[in-house]
Enzyme design. Structure first.
Site, short mmCIF file in Angstrom:
data_model
loop_
_atom_site.label_atom_id
_atom_site.label_comp_id
_atom_site.label_asym_id
_atom_site.label_seq_id
_atom_site.Cartn_x
_atom_site.Cartn_y
_atom_site.Cartn_z
N GLU A 166 0.80 -1.22 0.00
CA GLU A 166 0.00 0.00 0.00
C GLU A 166 0.84 1.28 0.00
O GLU A 166 0.67 2.16 0.85
CB GLU A 166 -0.96 0.01 1.20
CG GLU A 166 -2.00 -1.08 1.15
CD GLU A 166 -2.99 -1.02 2.31
OE1 GLU A 166 -2.79 -0.18 3.22
OE2 GLU A 166 -3.94 -1.80 2.31
N GLU A 374 -5.23 -8.40 0.22
CA GLU A 374 -5.89 -8.21 1.52
C GLU A 374 -7.37 -7.94 1.30
O GLU A 374 -7.74 -7.21 0.39
CB GLU A 374 -5.30 -7.03 2.31
CG GLU A 374 -3.93 -7.24 2.88
CD GLU A 374 -3.45 -6.04 3.71
OE1 GLU A 374 -4.31 -5.26 4.19
OE2 GLU A 374 -2.23 -5.87 3.85
#
Length: 470
Positions: A166, A374
């Site tokens: 991320e 995720e």
């Protein structure tokens, strides 16, 4: 009747655990999160730290039992940069750190489980943070050397690499807003500079793998991007529609377009920041520019599209009339949840949002192979072991993934649930629980106990499909 979840060749049985290790054990150097949490000041919920967390550094065998209990085919975990290289550089290699990860990788493979390994998961070695962290161009070369070390050390067995977790969130939260370490805001400038360096570091690492390791190791390399799905608050409003496109470009496109399309930032991002910068009296745009050579180097540096989805938001246009500095103000939007959506903390349960996001990725980024690295739903502390309602969120989401694969023809190959166990959730500490296994953080033995969601997830893996509800 079984609803088939995957076509042949897709892998859903995976889970994720962010590695929170004994923070200073066996020669590990401090990382920025160690320093950040030890400084106190309520930066983290109740001043909690990740010093012990799940104690996975000493309890790996217990983690492996959980993995096997679920029947996982893939397992994603993150390396601690400062455990392997205490000062962040290859000048000194911590052999005990190498041994630890060698054991994890070997144990997974012995049990038929494919490792998916992340190189950088927000935990910058403190020695490098002291030198400017990702605001410094010097970090690019240091990261590339770290990546090369990892490819060389573990790549004979690891075939799935994530360079960065991320980075789109990390650049914003760490270096623009200052909510993550080093905890110093650089509103309107730091996030863009960090993003610029992160993109170049990723691209150069990909080229390192491609030129030096791919032929022999035959692996794949990408980076994981966070993405909420975004919808216009008023579907009939042109300004809301444009605001939503703009928001997606800032959220995902800032990293995805350079890497997957043409080596450069989205036009709407460049024009928006240039316009805001001019209004604020800057002589030029606050967004750095890539050279033509850099654009060529960056373009095409991902072997699959790794995405991390948790929630959906509605978007309205909101003009930045006061000229406030920050990435969030540059986008000129307001975003919020529909009142009908059920949510815990910042996560609102919108399963159809993930399907729409996957379709957007397919249509925008040339129909790539997609890994969901995720996806999950939290409970507030104290959690309930009977989390049937949370499992229903997973079940509905898996149904939407079936539609994405079978109807939308999205090339989804891997699904990872967040997370294997309850763990330290950054600024939220232990106040939110994402685990499939409950961890008692008050018990020194850190016992792992399966939630109902773990038992149900194991059934999906065992059946290679989702049972239809009567």
């Amino acid at each position: 009747m079984r609803m088939p979840f995957t076509k042949r060749g897709n892998h859903i049985a995976a889970a994720v655990l962010r590695r929170n290790r004994g923070w200073d054990a066996d020669g590990k150097g401090p990382c920025a999160w160690d320093t950040f949490t030890h400084q106190g000041g309520e930066r983290v919920f109740k001043n909690q730290t990740g010093d012990v967390a799940c104690s996975s550094y000493t309890l790996w065998e217990e983690d492996l039992k959980c993995i096997k209990q679920l029947g996982l085919t893939h397992y994603r975990f993150s390396l601690s940069w400062s455990r392997l290289l205490p000062d962040g550089t290859t000048g000194f290699i911590n052999q005990k750190g190498v041994d630890y990860y060698n054991k994890i990788i070997d144990d997974l493979l012995k049990n038929g489980i494919t490792p998916i390994v992340t190189l950088f998961h927000f935990d910058m070695p403190q020695a490098l943070e002291d030198q400017g962290g990702w605001l410094s161009e010097a970090t690019i070369e240091i990261f590339v050397r770290y990546a090369r070390f990892c490819f060389s050390t573990f790549g004979d067995r690891v075939k799935h690499w994530i360079t960065m977790n991320e980075p789109n969130v990390f650049a914003l939260v760490a270096y623009d807003l200052g909510h993550f370490p080093p905890g110093v805001p650089h509103l309107g400038t730091g996030g863009y500079q960090a993003a610029h360096n992160l993109i170049k570091a990723h691209a150069r690492s990909w080229h390192t793998y491609d030129s030096l390791f791919r032929k022999e190791q035959k692996g794949v390399v990408s980076l994981s991007l966070f993405a909420a799905w975004l919808e216009p608050a008023d579907s009939n409003s042109v300004s809301d529609q444009e605001a939503t496109k703009r928001a997606l470009a800032f959220e995902v496109g800032l990293f995805a377009k350079p890497i997957f399309i043409d080596g450069d930032y989205p036009d709407v991002v460049k024009s928006q920041i240039a316009s805001m910068s001019k209004k604020q009296g800057y002589p030029s745009s606050r967004l750095p520019e890539f050279t033509e050579e850099e654009k060529k180097m960056i373009k095409g540096t991902a072997d699959f599209f790794a995405v991390q989805y948790y929630t959906t938001r509605l978007v309205k246009h909101q003009e930045n009339k006061t000229g406030e500095l920050s990435i969030l103000q540059d986008v000129e939007i307001d975003f919020f949840a529909d009142p009908s959506w059920r949510g815990v903390h910042w996560v609102y349960v919108v399963p159809w949002g993930l399907r729409k996001l996957l379709k957007h990725i397919k249509d925008t980024y040339n129909n790539p192979v997609i890994y969901i690295t995720e996806n999950g739903f939290p409970q507030r502390d104290p959690p309930s072991l009977d989390d049937t309602q949370r499992w229903e969120c997973f079940r509905q989401t898996l149904q939407e993934l079936c539609k994405a694969i079978q109807v939308d023809k999205v090339n989804l190959q891997v699904y990872c649930a967040w997370s294997l166990m309850d763990n330290f959730e950054w600024n939220d500490g232990y106040s939110t629980r994402f685990g499939l296994f409950h961890v008692d953080f008050e018990d020194l033995d850190r016992p792992r106990v399966p939630y109902t969601s773990a038992k149900e997830y194991a059934k999906v893996i065992r059946n290679n499909g989702l049972e239809e509800k009567p």
